[in-house]
Design a protein around this motif. Structure first.
Motif, PDB file in Angstrom:
ATOM      1  N   ARG A  31      36.220  91.140-129.567  1.00 46.07           N
ATOM      2  CA  ARG A  31      36.986  89.885-129.618  1.00 46.07           C
ATOM      3  C   ARG A  31      37.299  89.389-128.218  1.00 46.07           C
ATOM      4  N   MET A  32      37.599  90.301-127.316  1.00 44.04           N
ATOM      5  CA  MET A  32      37.914  89.933-125.938  1.00 44.04           C
ATOM      6  C   MET A  32      36.719  89.269-125.253  1.00 44.04           C
ATOM      7  N   SER A  33      35.519  89.756-125.554  1.00 47.59           N
ATOM      8  CA  SER A  33      34.322  89.247-124.865  1.00 47.59           C
ATOM      9  C   SER A  33      33.992  87.810-125.231  1.00 47.59           C
ATOM     10  N   VAL A  34      34.481  87.339-126.371  1.00 46.59           N
ATOM     11  CA  VAL A  34      34.206  85.959-126.787  1.00 46.59           C
ATOM     12  C   VAL A  34      35.482  85.117-126.804  1.00 46.59           C
ATOM     13  N   SER A  35      36.511  85.601-126.151  1.00 45.31           N
ATOM     14  CA  SER A  35      37.757  84.839-126.087  1.00 45.31           C
ATOM     15  C   SER A  35      37.636  83.702-125.081  1.00 45.31           C
ATOM     16  N   ALA A  36      38.290  82.593-125.361  1.00 45.51           N
ATOM     17  CA  ALA A  36      38.292  81.460-124.437  1.00 45.51           C
ATOM     18  C   ALA A  36      39.420  81.557-123.427  1.00 45.51           C
ATOM     19  N   ASP A  37      40.329  82.496-123.600  1.00 44.35           N
ATOM     20  CA  ASP A  37      41.479  82.666-122.708  1.00 44.35           C
ATOM     21  C   ASP A  37      41.409  84.042-122.048  1.00 44.35           C
ATOM     22  N   GLN A  38      41.730  84.093-120.765  1.00 43.91           N
ATOM     23  CA  GLN A  38      41.662  85.357-120.038  1.00 43.91           C
ATOM     24  C   GLN A  38      42.821  86.289-120.362  1.00 43.91           C
ATOM     25  N   PHE A  39      43.941  85.750-120.759  1.00 47.41           N
ATOM     26  CA  PHE A  39      45.160  86.548-120.900  1.00 47.41           C
ATOM     27  C   PHE A  39      45.521  86.873-122.345  1.00 47.41           C
ATOM     28  N   GLU A  40      44.815  86.279-123.291  1.00 47.92           N
ATOM     29  CA  GLU A  40      45.032  86.629-124.689  1.00 47.92           C
ATOM     30  C   GLU A  40      43.762  86.319-125.476  1.00 47.92           C
ATOM     31  N   ASN A  41      43.574  87.021-126.570  1.00 45.24           N
ATOM     32  CA  ASN A  41      42.386  86.835-127.385  1.00 45.24           C
ATOM     33  C   ASN A  41      42.562  85.640-128.305  1.00 45.24           C
ATOM     34  N   SER A  42      42.141  84.496-127.816  1.00 43.21           N
ATOM     35  CA  SER A  42      42.256  83.264-128.600  1.00 43.21           C
ATOM     36  C   SER A  42      41.072  82.360-128.285  1.00 43.21           C
ATOM     37  N   GLY A  43      40.701  81.544-129.251  1.00 45.41           N
ATOM     38  CA  GLY A  43      39.568  80.642-129.065  1.00 45.41           C
ATOM     39  C   GLY A  43      38.247  81.390-129.127  1.00 45.41           C
ATOM     40  N   PHE A  44      37.190  80.655-128.854  1.00 49.11           N
ATOM     41  CA  PHE A  44      35.862  81.256-128.887  1.00 49.11           C
ATOM     42  C   PHE A  44      35.027  80.682-127.753  1.00 49.11           C
ATOM     43  N   SER A  45      34.384  81.592-126.994  1.00 51.31           N
ATOM     44  CA  SER A  45      33.519  81.175-125.893  1.00 51.31           C
ATOM     45  C   SER A  45      32.506  82.273-125.615  1.00 51.31           C
ATOM     46  N   MET A  46      31.246  81.873-125.375  1.00 56.54           N
ATOM     47  CA  MET A  46      30.190  82.821-125.023  1.00 56.54           C
ATOM     48  C   MET A  46      29.947  82.835-123.517  1.00 56.54           C
ATOM     49  N   GLU A  47      30.892  82.320-122.755  1.00 56.08           N
ATOM     50  CA  GLU A  47      30.718  82.207-121.312  1.00 56.08           C
ATOM     51  C   GLU A  47      30.492  83.566-120.652  1.00 56.08           C
ATOM     52  N   ALA A  48      31.216  84.591-121.093  1.00 57.21           N
ATOM     53  CA  ALA A  48      31.078  85.922-120.487  1.00 57.21           C
ATOM     54  C   ALA A  48      29.665  86.461-120.691  1.00 57.21           C
ATOM     55  N   TRP A  49      29.132  86.319-121.896  1.00 56.29           N
ATOM     56  CA  TRP A  49      27.789  86.809-122.175  1.00 56.29           C
ATOM     57  C   TRP A  49      26.738  86.002-121.416  1.00 56.29           C
ATOM     58  N   TYR A  50      26.965  84.713-121.287  1.00 51.66           N
ATOM     59  CA  TYR A  50      26.047  83.873-120.519  1.00 51.66           C
ATOM     60  C   TYR A  50      26.050  84.285-119.050  1.00 51.66           C
ATOM     61  N   THR A  51      27.232  84.594-118.527  1.00 49.96           N
ATOM     62  CA  THR A  51      27.341  85.028-117.136  1.00 49.96           C
ATOM     63  C   THR A  51      26.596  86.335-116.913  1.00 49.96           C
ATOM     64  N   LEU A  52      26.752  87.292-117.836  1.00 52.04           N
ATOM     65  CA  LEU A  52      26.056  88.570-117.705  1.00 52.04           C
ATOM     66  C   LEU A  52      24.539  88.396-117.731  1.00 52.04           C
ATOM     67  N   ALA A  53      24.055  87.438-118.527  1.00 54.24           N
ATOM     68  CA  ALA A  53      22.613  87.256-118.696  1.00 54.24           C
ATOM     69  C   ALA A  53      21.981  86.472-117.556  1.00 54.24           C
ATOM     70  N   THR A  54      22.772  85.690-116.831  1.00 51.10           N
ATOM     71  CA  THR A  54      22.191  84.776-115.837  1.00 51.10           C
ATOM     72  C   THR A  54      22.493  85.153-114.395  1.00 51.10           C
ATOM     73  N   GLU A  55      23.616  85.805-114.124  1.00 52.43           N
ATOM     74  CA  GLU A  55      23.960  86.124-112.735  1.00 52.43           C
ATOM     75  C   GLU A  55      23.330  87.452-112.324  1.00 52.43           C
ATOM     76  N   SER A  56      22.620  87.405-111.207  1.00 53.64           N
ATOM     77  CA  SER A  56      21.839  88.566-110.770  1.00 53.64           C
ATOM     78  C   SER A  56      22.704  89.764-110.404  1.00 53.64           C
ATOM     79  N   VAL A  57      23.950  89.533-110.032  1.00 57.66           N
ATOM     80  CA  VAL A  57      24.800  90.648-109.616  1.00 57.66           C
ATOM     81  C   VAL A  57      24.991  91.651-110.746  1.00 57.66           C
ATOM     82  N   TYR A  58      25.040  91.176-111.983  1.00 54.46           N
ATOM     83  CA  TYR A  58      25.249  92.078-113.115  1.00 54.46           C
ATOM     84  C   TYR A  58      23.966  92.830-113.475  1.00 54.46           C
ATOM     85  N   LEU A  59      22.820  92.190-113.261  1.00 56.06           N
ATOM     86  CA  LEU A  59      21.559  92.906-113.442  1.00 56.06           C
ATOM     87  C   LEU A  59      21.419  94.004-112.395  1.00 56.06           C
TER      88      LEU A  59
END
Length: 286
Positions: free
Chosen positions: A39-67
């Protein structure tokens, strides 16, 4: 199952009862935290688990630092694991095949690092290989070099030494149990037929201890992936455990930390199930 009437039903009930404490522990120590991380990985808020966002997964897939982090984690853990298992095979072979004074003391010293936190291991590496380290100044004294140039505690090699020091006892303890089941008659027959020590080990002993080698590799590799204190202090390589700490500490990016944690868990689980298929072997009989 509540009131079993056959022996098979009673056996199943015993299995369920014996496994129940594990499942209770796993529920609170694994299943619930995994759900929260998902739930935390798709949360839209950093400080509580609310909303929905795939931004974290997109960042992991696209930014070379995580690869790079993923690659560093895999190759470094594999290298440390292979070295630890090789040392473990040699140590276990010596402990089980030969008699020598103070064997109990040697076994205690080999198993001692298991009780040490990773942070303590890291400071031990600094004391030995740091700029003021004992080995650093010893090498500098005999070579005339500068301790600043010789110190390797905060390099990848220093981190590697810390990992291997922590992992060797784990591989050794697993392999010692495997060595107790080796068919010594087959080894003696091979030597009687003219095979040398190395040839006997390769053709007779190694096939018998292969399940132990695989089990030691599985345990050691998973431990290498989870080491945190050592890499936190030495910080010479950006690996997953250190990266999760940085994500939480800097900017409190819990979404990316949760996504890394889920990938981390899924990889270790898949690795364990695949590796266990290679633990079966044909016992050498004579």
């Amino acid at each position: 199952m509540i009131r079993p009437e056959t022996e098979q039903e009673r056996e199943r009930r015993r299995i369920v009862v014996m496994c129940l404490p594990f499942f209770v522990l796993a529920t609170f120590a694994a299943f619930i935290p995994l759900v929260v991380m998902a739930r935390m990985s798709v949360s839209a808020d950093q400080f509580e688990n609310s909303g929905f966002s795939m931004e974290a997964w997109y960042t992991l897939a696209t930014e070379s630092v995580y690869l790079t982090v993923a690659w560093n984690t895999l190759w470094f853990a594999t290298l440390a694991t292979v070295a630890s298992v090789i040392f473990g095979v040699g140590i276990s072979h010596a402990l089980e095949k030969y008699e020598f004074p103070f064997k109990g003391f040697v076994v205690s010293m080999i198993s001692f690092p298991i009780a040490l936190p990773g942070i303590v291991v890291a400071f031990m590496i600094i004391v030995l290989l740091g700029r003021q380290g004992l080995l650093t100044h010893t090498v500098a004294f005999f070579t005339g070099g500068s301790p600043l140039d010789i110190a390797v505690a905060t390099t990848v090699f220093g981190l590697f030494c810390g990992y291997v020091y922590s992992l060797i006892p784990r591989s050794t303890m697993v392999l010692r149990g495997t060595y107790t089941e080796v068919n010594t008659d087959a080894e003696e027959a091979a030597r009687a037929l003219g095979a040398g020590s190395l040839r006997t080990f390769y053709h007779v002993t190694l096939p018998e201890i292969r399940p132990g080698v695989v089990a030691a590799f599985i345990l050691t590799f998973r431990s290498a992936l989870a080491i945190f204190g050592t890499v936190l202090v030495l910080q010479s390589l950006n690996v997953a455990t250190l990266r999760i700490d940085r994500e939480i500490a800097v900017g409190f990016n819990s979404q990316i930390a949760g996504a890394i944690g889920l990938i981390y868990f899924a990889f270790i689980l898949a690795f364990t199930f695949v590796s266990l298929r290679f633990t079966e072997t044909d016992v050498v009989e004579i």
